[in-house]
Design an enzyme around this catalytic site. Structure first.
Site, short mmCIF file in Angstrom:
data_model
loop_
_atom_site.label_atom_id
_atom_site.label_comp_id
_atom_site.label_asym_id
_atom_site.label_seq_id
_atom_site.Cartn_x
_atom_site.Cartn_y
_atom_site.Cartn_z
N ASP A 214 -8.39 -3.26 -20.53
CA ASP A 214 -7.55 -3.01 -19.37
C ASP A 214 -6.88 -4.29 -18.90
OD1 ASP A 214 -6.79 -1.06 -17.21
OD2 ASP A 214 -7.84 -2.52 -15.95
N GLU A 264 -19.10 -10.35 -35.56
CA GLU A 264 -20.54 -10.44 -35.80
C GLU A 264 -21.11 -9.13 -36.34
OE1 GLU A 264 -21.35 -13.48 -32.01
OE2 GLU A 264 -22.26 -11.48 -32.06
#
Length: 568
Positions: A214, A264
């Protein structure tokens, strides 16, 4: 729903699923209510997973579900690593993830990094701490002007109207780009940056596949010692990365850190930026593979139903995605805009900003059958056009039912701060706020909330929802719901390389046609009069076909068709 809703096979697993995914946005408080308190919740979503599977989407984008006072529909977040008790629990969140993943549907969650709510533990600590403290440094506090600091630091206006600065008891003022209850973070503070990395890992560890970011262009700010006036701020360029508040170059240092976290995981988590920026070059930075990886384009939301406009927008955005190596995004409706079935029933915008919710009331709303029918015909055609394009298609809950904007909401029932904090003359978004697209969905023809839940609905639903409910459209040939199901099924079958070729022979005037690899042709008639339908195997059409006097098949006005024409 039909029995087949629970027997469809899971969708295929791919590592680059996001590049051409059909993503369905769920506004959780208005999707389905599982406990009968009038507010949609995770139990409701879980109960509707078979519906989502049968619809044929590849991913769900879940709007904010965090603890919130709902000053801005959940975008005022109290705790970024928890679930609002009115919506559910972390255990139910895990159950929802498992249910979606069990049928091959990915999950994207909204993350709101520009601001917290004023109930967040950090902001409460800031109010209890002195000027110059570390707690206040996580936010943007300034001394006021005037003899006693009684005036705000600057005359800025918030996005929702009214002052962008609010005074606290000890006299200082804090910045809120949006509602008063949404204080902006200071992203220069290392604790802010580290805490959001922790949040990304928290949800990724729970199985979240991606994030919708956002106000992605608002995080990095550089206010300096002397704040510009509102007029000076408005005059500053927004396309060179130096504006004090928006789209600064430094924001991409933040997203490089986020990308390291995404990578990751196997597969890597993905993200899409909500970035309102000035140029394609600026937007491309957010879609960089070293950053968020994808960025919304909202260009079709602002376009008239016009062949030239659509072609220019598609051409420009595919060129942008080629530069970044990302894929583009397409969207016609979401939780912030007037539903496109309504927009297309109104007079063309012709490039002007639209306050079209107010226009819809003046036009009589969906009771105006001519505007409603035309708007829906155009919306169905536009969606079928969208689903044929390479890239990601973002669909908003209820558009698959052909829902119009709900204009007939009494003022006292409205919830959007964009309505309450402005005047009719300055009111943002569509002129009535955003409640009209956030009304709870109709699942059944009858009941106190048309099947949304047993305890009514938090926003009033109109009587015409009965004929637009899932029950009314399920299994009905020609219904908007069945059109979406068939189009999404075919899209998975036909989707290939992220390319298209404009068919210059078929395109021209009000007609726009293009082919995708494998001989998949999409043709849209943006005009009013029927045109010849090309040869080929008709796969799906957004409206009913017609024949001329000689029995030749025609493509009606405001209609899109897909055909198979052999390899291309």
């Amino acid at each position: 729903m039909t029995e087949s809703a629970t027997t469809l096979a899971p969708l295929a697993e791919t590592t680059d699923w996001w590049r051409q995914a059909a993503v369905y946005q769920i506004y959780p408080r208005s999707f389905a209510d599982g406990n009968g308190d009038g507010i949609g919740d995770l139990r409701g979503i879980i109960s509707r997973v078979p519906y989502l599977l049968q619809l044929g989407i590849e991913a769900v984008w879940l709007s904010p579900f965090y603890p919130s006072a709902l000053a801005d529909g959940g975008y005022d977040v109290d705790d970024f690593r928890d679930v609002d008790p009115k919506i559910g629990t972390l255990e139910q969140f895990d159950e929802m993830v498992a249910a979606l993943h069990g049928v091959g549907i990915k999950l994207i969650v909204d993350i709101v990094p520009n601001h917290s709510s004023d109930r967040h533990a950090w902001f409460r600590e800031a109010l209890e701490s002195p000027k110059g403290s570390n707690a206040r440094a996580r936010y943007i506090f300034r001394d006021g002007k005037g003899e006693r600091g009684e005036l705000p630091p600057a005359d800025w206006t918030s996005i929702f109207g009214g002052p962008a600065w609010t005074q606290v008891p000890d006299g200082q003022w804090y910045l809120h780009s949006f509602a008063t209850e949404q204080p902006d973070f200071d992203w220069k503070h290392p604790e802010v940056r580290e805490d959001f990395l922790r949040t990304l890992r928290f949800w990724s560890d729970r199985g979240v596949d991606g994030f919708r970011v956002d106000v992605a262009h608002g995080l990095a700010k550089d206010l300096g010692d002397v704040l510009p006036s509102k007029a000076e701020l408005k005059a500053m360029p927004k396309a060179d990365g130096t504006h004090p508040l928006w789209d600064r170059d430094e924001v991409h240092e933040i997203y490089a850190e986020w990308r390291a976290v995404f990578d990751e995981y196997t597969p890597a988590r993905t993200a899409v930026a909500e970035a309102w920026v000035e140029t394609p070059e600026r937007r491309a930075k957010y879609a960089s593979p070293t950053g968020l990886g994808q960025a919304f384009n909202f260009d079709l939301m602002d376009a008239d139903f016009d062949a030239t406009h659509f072609r220019d927008i598609v051409t420009d955005n595919l060129a942008q995605s080629a530069v970044t190596g990302s894929s583009t995004t397409w969207v016609f409706s979401n939780h912030d805009g007037v539903r496109h079935a309504t927009r297309y029933g109104l007079a063309p915008r012709a490039g002007r900003p639209g306050k079209q919710g107010a226009d819809w009331v003046l036009a009589g709303g969906p009771a105006d059958e001519i505007a409603a029918e035309l708007g829906l015909r155009r919306a169905r055609a536009a969606t079928l056009f969208e689903l044929a394009l390479p890239g990601s298609a973002y669909l908003y809950q209820g558009e698959e039912l052909g829902l119009h904007e709900v204009a007939e909401i009494p003022d006292e029932r409205r919830q959007d701060p964009a309505f309450w904090r402005t005047t009719p003359e300055t009111r943002g978004h569509d002129g009535l706020g955003r409640d009209g697209c956030r009304v709870p969905l109709p699942w059944t023809r009858t009941g106190s909330s048309f099947g949304f839940g047993t305890g009514g609905a938090h926003l009033p639903q109109p009587a015409w929802f009965a004929d637009s409910s899932v029950e009314a459209e399920d299994g009905v040939a020609g219904s908007t719901l069945e059109l979406y199901r068939e189009a999404l099924r075919l899209r998975r079958e036909l989707q290939g390389a992220e390319t298209l070729t404009w068919d210059e022979e078929l395109s021209g005037g009000d007609v726009l046609a293009f082919t995708r690899p494998g001989g998949w042709l999409s043709i849209t008639n943006f005009g009013d009069e029927p045109v010849a339908l090309p040869d080929g195997e008709l796969l799906v059409m957004s409206g009913d076909p017609v024949d001329d006097a000689d029995g030749t098949a025609l493509l009606p006005g405001a209609t899109t068709a897909w055909l198979r024409r052999g390899e291309a």
